[in-house]
Design a protein around this motif. Sequence first.
Motif, PDB file in Angstrom:
ATOM      1  N   GLN A  12       0.819  -1.211   0.000  1.00 44.50           N
ATOM      2  CA  GLN A  12       0.000   0.000   0.000  1.00 44.50           C
ATOM      3  C   GLN A  12       0.857   1.268   0.000  1.00 44.50           C
ATOM      4  O   GLN A  12       0.510   2.262  -0.617  1.00 44.50           O
ATOM      5  N   LYS A  13       1.987   1.226   0.696  1.00 44.88           N
ATOM      6  CA  LYS A  13       2.843   2.421   0.774  1.00 44.88           C
ATOM      7  C   LYS A  13       3.516   2.742  -0.565  1.00 44.88           C
ATOM      8  O   LYS A  13       4.025   3.831  -0.755  1.00 44.88           O
ATOM      9  N   LYS A  51      10.957  11.488   1.167  1.00 42.60           N
ATOM     10  CA  LYS A  51      10.333  10.169   1.063  1.00 42.60           C
ATOM     11  C   LYS A  51      11.418   9.106   1.169  1.00 42.60           C
ATOM     12  O   LYS A  51      12.515   9.277   0.682  1.00 42.60           O
ATOM     13  N   VAL A  52      11.094   8.004   1.795  1.00 45.48           N
ATOM     14  CA  VAL A  52      12.073   6.950   1.976  1.00 45.48           C
ATOM     15  C   VAL A  52      12.005   5.906   0.875  1.00 45.48           C
ATOM     16  O   VAL A  52      12.993   5.319   0.505  1.00 45.48           O
ATOM     17  N   SER A  53      10.833   5.655   0.328  1.00 44.10           N
ATOM     18  CA  SER A  53      10.710   4.618  -0.689  1.00 44.10           C
ATOM     19  C   SER A  53      10.025   5.161  -1.938  1.00 44.10           C
ATOM     20  O   SER A  53       9.394   6.209  -1.911  1.00 44.10           O
ATOM     21  N   SER A  54      10.126   4.414  -3.013  1.00 43.64           N
ATOM     22  CA  SER A  54       9.514   4.843  -4.269  1.00 43.64           C
ATOM     23  C   SER A  54       8.020   4.547  -4.246  1.00 43.64           C
ATOM     24  O   SER A  54       7.552   3.650  -3.557  1.00 43.64           O
ATOM     25  N   ARG A  55       7.270   5.325  -5.027  1.00 41.65           N
ATOM     26  CA  ARG A  55       5.827   5.150  -5.149  1.00 41.65           C
ATOM     27  C   ARG A  55       5.477   5.076  -6.626  1.00 41.65           C
ATOM     28  O   ARG A  55       6.125   5.709  -7.454  1.00 41.65           O
ATOM     29  N   PHE A  56       4.436   4.303  -6.935  1.00 44.57           N
ATOM     30  CA  PHE A  56       4.042   4.076  -8.318  1.00 44.57           C
ATOM     31  C   PHE A  56       2.566   4.375  -8.512  1.00 44.57           C
ATOM     32  O   PHE A  56       1.748   4.059  -7.649  1.00 44.57           O
ATOM     33  N   GLY A  57       2.259   4.969  -9.666  1.00 48.35           N
ATOM     34  CA  GLY A  57       0.878   5.188 -10.063  1.00 48.35           C
ATOM     35  C   GLY A  57       0.689   4.697 -11.484  1.00 48.35           C
ATOM     36  O   GLY A  57       1.565   4.875 -12.335  1.00 48.35           O
ATOM     37  N   LEU A  58      -0.448   4.079 -11.745  1.00 44.26           N
ATOM     38  CA  LEU A  58      -0.736   3.521 -13.062  1.00 44.26           C
ATOM     39  C   LEU A  58      -2.030   4.131 -13.579  1.00 44.26           C
ATOM     40  O   LEU A  58      -3.025   4.167 -12.848  1.00 44.26           O
ATOM     41  N   PRO A  90      15.515  -4.807  -5.875  1.00 42.81           N
ATOM     42  CA  PRO A  90      15.921  -3.419  -6.055  1.00 42.81           C
ATOM     43  C   PRO A  90      17.268  -3.314  -6.764  1.00 42.81           C
ATOM     44  O   PRO A  90      18.031  -4.269  -6.819  1.00 42.81           O
ATOM     45  N   ALA A  91      17.523  -2.144  -7.294  1.00 49.54           N
ATOM     46  CA  ALA A  91      18.772  -1.907  -8.025  1.00 49.54           C
ATOM     47  C   ALA A  91      19.974  -2.108  -7.103  1.00 49.54           C
ATOM     48  O   ALA A  91      19.856  -2.144  -5.890  1.00 49.54           O
ATOM     49  N   GLU A  92      21.133  -2.206  -7.708  1.00 47.69           N
ATOM     50  CA  GLU A  92      22.348  -2.481  -6.943  1.00 47.69           C
ATOM     51  C   GLU A  92      22.605  -1.413  -5.886  1.00 47.69           C
ATOM     52  O   GLU A  92      22.969  -1.716  -4.772  1.00 47.69           O
ATOM     53  N   SER A  93      22.418  -0.159  -6.242  1.00 47.83           N
ATOM     54  CA  SER A  93      22.598   0.886  -5.235  1.00 47.83           C
ATOM     55  C   SER A  93      21.249   1.167  -4.584  1.00 47.83           C
ATOM     56  O   SER A  93      20.253   1.309  -5.269  1.00 47.83           O
ATOM     57  N   PRO A  94      21.187   1.226  -3.271  1.00 47.98           N
ATOM     58  CA  PRO A  94      19.914   1.390  -2.579  1.00 47.98           C
ATOM     59  C   PRO A  94      19.204   2.691  -2.909  1.00 47.98           C
ATOM     60  O   PRO A  94      17.999   2.776  -2.821  1.00 47.98           O
ATOM     61  N   SER A  95      19.930   3.704  -3.330  1.00 45.21           N
ATOM     62  CA  SER A  95      19.300   4.992  -3.607  1.00 45.21           C
ATOM     63  C   SER A  95      18.850   5.134  -5.060  1.00 45.21           C
ATOM     64  O   SER A  95      18.355   6.175  -5.460  1.00 45.21           O
ATOM     65  N   ALA A  96      19.013   4.095  -5.870  1.00 42.60           N
ATOM     66  CA  ALA A  96      18.692   4.187  -7.294  1.00 42.60           C
ATOM     67  C   ALA A  96      17.213   4.464  -7.538  1.00 42.60           C
ATOM     68  O   ALA A  96      16.872   5.265  -8.387  1.00 42.60           O
ATOM     69  N   LEU A  97      16.331   3.801  -6.823  1.00 43.04           N
ATOM     70  CA  LEU A  97      14.898   4.010  -7.011  1.00 43.04           C
ATOM     71  C   LEU A  97      14.255   4.709  -5.826  1.00 43.04           C
ATOM     72  O   LEU A  97      13.100   5.077  -5.890  1.00 43.04           O
ATOM     73  N   GLN A  98      14.969   4.855  -4.742  1.00 42.56           N
ATOM     74  CA  GLN A  98      14.368   5.459  -3.567  1.00 42.56           C
ATOM     75  C   GLN A  98      14.114   6.940  -3.795  1.00 42.56           C
ATOM     76  O   GLN A  98      14.788   7.593  -4.577  1.00 42.56           O
ATOM     77  N   SER A  99      13.109   7.423  -3.114  1.00 45.84           N
ATOM     78  CA  SER A  99      12.695   8.826  -3.151  1.00 45.84           C
ATOM     79  C   SER A  99      12.345   9.306  -4.560  1.00 45.84           C
ATOM     80  O   SER A  99      12.667  10.398  -4.956  1.00 45.84           O
ATOM     81  N   ARG A 100      11.681   8.449  -5.312  1.00 41.61           N
ATOM     82  CA  ARG A 100      11.138   8.812  -6.620  1.00 41.61           C
ATOM     83  C   ARG A 100       9.664   8.460  -6.646  1.00 41.61           C
ATOM     84  O   ARG A 100       9.241   7.495  -6.046  1.00 41.61           O
ATOM     85  N   THR A 101       8.913   9.242  -7.396  1.00 40.37           N
ATOM     86  CA  THR A 101       7.504   8.961  -7.614  1.00 40.37           C
ATOM     87  C   THR A 101       7.320   8.722  -9.106  1.00 40.37           C
ATOM     88  O   THR A 101       7.692   9.555  -9.914  1.00 40.37           O
TER      89      THR A 101
END
Length: 113
Positions: A12-13, A51-58, A90-101
């Motif tokens: 959900q997050k 934001k700590v994690s990535s979020r997705f909308g479709l 997740p991608a090799e680097s932890p920050s690759a997808l984090q904090s993106r919407t």
Amino acid sequence: MALGGRANSFPQKAKIKKSQDFLTVLKARGKGVVRLSGQWFELKAVLTQGKVSSRFGLTVGKHFSKRSVDRNLVKRILREAIRHSVLTHPAESPSALQSRTFVLRLKKKVRAC
């Protein structure tokens, strides 16, 4: 595990639910905005602060598929692909997808099966 369990479901997050959040991403411009386009889909990603994690909308518009059954099928398939590829590996680097919407939009008509 019982049927309907949520152990492996799309978290959900990780979902964008509010229309204002969708509009914020879709109208974003400038630094920190990435836009990719292919034959079937358009992806727009925005760097979000705090934001700590990535979020997705479709989004799948009625213009591209009249039947709600077909629109929901496209979204279910996309959600599953995101869950398997991005959220579980997740991608090799932890920050690759984090904090993106991310907002993923269908841009071509889908034929009913």
